[in-house]
Design an enzyme around this catalytic site. Structure first.
Site, PDB file in Angstrom:
ATOM      1  N   THR A  27       0.870  -1.178   0.000  1.00 25.10           N
ATOM      2  CA  THR A  27       0.000   0.000   0.000  1.00 25.10           C
ATOM      3  C   THR A  27       0.906   1.228   0.000  1.00 25.10           C
ATOM      4  O   THR A  27       2.125   1.109   0.195  1.00 25.10           O
ATOM      5  CB  THR A  27      -0.920   0.044   1.241  1.00 25.10           C
ATOM      6  OG1 THR A  27      -0.104   0.221   2.410  1.00 25.10           O
ATOM      7  CG2 THR A  27      -1.751  -1.221   1.388  1.00 25.10           C
ATOM      8  N   ALA A  56       3.092  -1.151   4.766  1.00 24.67           N
ATOM      9  CA  ALA A  56       2.382   0.059   5.190  1.00 24.67           C
ATOM     10  C   ALA A  56       3.422   1.157   5.293  1.00 24.67           C
ATOM     11  O   ALA A  56       4.474   0.977   5.922  1.00 24.67           O
ATOM     12  CB  ALA A  56       1.696  -0.170   6.528  1.00 24.67           C
ATOM     13  N   ILE A  82       7.335  -2.437   7.116  1.00 18.94           N
ATOM     14  CA  ILE A  82       7.361  -0.968   7.164  1.00 18.94           C
ATOM     15  C   ILE A  82       7.980  -0.417   5.875  1.00 18.94           C
ATOM     16  O   ILE A  82       9.123  -0.742   5.532  1.00 18.94           O
ATOM     17  CB  ILE A  82       8.173  -0.452   8.379  1.00 18.94           C
ATOM     18  CG1 ILE A  82       7.694  -1.093   9.695  1.00 18.94           C
ATOM     19  CG2 ILE A  82       8.137   1.075   8.439  1.00 18.94           C
ATOM     20  CD1 ILE A  82       6.303  -0.696  10.121  1.00 18.94           C
ATOM     21  N   LYS A  83       7.194   0.426   5.211  1.00 19.00           N
ATOM     22  CA  LYS A  83       7.650   1.015   3.948  1.00 19.00           C
ATOM     23  C   LYS A  83       8.220   2.404   4.224  1.00 19.00           C
ATOM     24  O   LYS A  83       7.583   3.228   4.894  1.00 19.00           O
ATOM     25  CB  LYS A  83       6.455   1.103   2.996  1.00 19.00           C
ATOM     26  CG  LYS A  83       6.801   1.064   1.535  1.00 19.00           C
ATOM     27  CD  LYS A  83       5.513   0.936   0.734  1.00 19.00           C
ATOM     28  CE  LYS A  83       5.768   0.958  -0.746  1.00 19.00           C
ATOM     29  NZ  LYS A  83       4.504   0.996  -1.496  1.00 19.00           N
ATOM     30  N   LEU A  84       9.413   2.641   3.682  1.00 21.18           N
ATOM     31  CA  LEU A  84      10.145   3.884   3.956  1.00 21.18           C
ATOM     32  C   LEU A  84      10.623   4.501   2.653  1.00 21.18           C
ATOM     33  O   LEU A  84      11.025   3.778   1.733  1.00 21.18           O
ATOM     34  CB  LEU A  84      11.369   3.562   4.821  1.00 21.18           C
ATOM     35  CG  LEU A  84      11.062   2.852   6.138  1.00 21.18           C
ATOM     36  CD1 LEU A  84      12.190   1.903   6.496  1.00 21.18           C
ATOM     37  CD2 LEU A  84      10.830   3.861   7.246  1.00 21.18           C
TER      38      LEU A  84
END
Ligand code: G3P
Length: 217
Positions: A27, A56, A82-84
């Protein structure tokens, strides 16, 4: 190649998951906006549908704020990734989160050098954006190829997650190069099964079968 679906639409996610084709979900803030739902609520529902990693994305741009948001997102479910963003602060957060045992996805990758940095930061996934590179007139697939070579040269374990996929040909080309994962909009993933000769052949078989007057079972 693993298939992730690039959406926050739970109806679409359920459908593709039911076909047994889904290895994960990605997402981003734009997809959350499109869903019209609260990020924590919709992400929790997605995590309950899919067993694999669900990316996310943090929205902070400074390291300590990113870490605070990551802690909130990580609490949603065990399969959160965890998307960074691919910035120095994003890479610092990636290193910290990876060291804490979280899965990480470094996003908005547009160069092989950036992908090298993400691997050095211990990213679980790197997300090169194929379609957006093609939009500029350059060749997005060339980037996938360069990253594959660099990661193989140094045996980096970071998985190449081909993102911003717009066509079935993108999926095929990424698979030929050896991308580990493709994250694909639901309609494009479903289109991958289609071939006019499959439809034509099936039509012929069904017509001939009807003429036999037989039934199986
Ligand atoms: O998840 C990020 C990426 O797949 C976005 O795709 O089509 O907005 O460039 P697109």
């Amino acid at each position: 190649m693993k298939f992730f679906v690039d959406t926050a639409d739970v109806k679409e996610i359920r459908e593709i998951n039911d076909y047994g084709l889904l290895d994960g979900v990605t997402t981003n803030p734009s997809l959350i906006l499109k869903s019209g739902r609260d990020i924590k609520e919709v992400t929790k529902e997605i995590c309950s549908i899919v067993a694999g990693p669900v990316s996310a994305e943090v929205t902070a741009t400074e390291y300590s704020e990113m870490m605070k948001e990551a802690a909130v997102l990580a609490k949603i479910a065990d399969n959160i990734c965890i998307k960074l963003p691919l910035t120095l602060d994003g890479l610092k957060a990636c290193r910290s989160l990876t060291s804490e045992g979280h899965k990480t996805n470094v996003t908005l990758c547009f160069s092989a050098g950036q992908a090298l940095m993400a691997a050095k930061a211990g990213a679980t996934f790197i997300s090169p954006f194929i379609g957006r590179i093609d939009d500029t007139g350059a060749d997005g697939m060339e980037l996938i190829s360069e990253i594959r070579t660099i990661y193989d040269n140094y045996d980096f374990k970071t998985e190449i997650l081909a993102a911003s996929i717009r066509t079935v040909n993108h999926i095929k080309q990424a698979a030929l190069i050896g991308a580990d994962v493709a994250t694909v909009p639901p309609a494009t993933l479903k289109a991958l099964v289609k071939h006019p000769l499959t439809d034509k052949g099936l039509e012929q078989f069904l017509a001939d079968w009807a003429k036999t007057g037989q039934k199986i079972g």
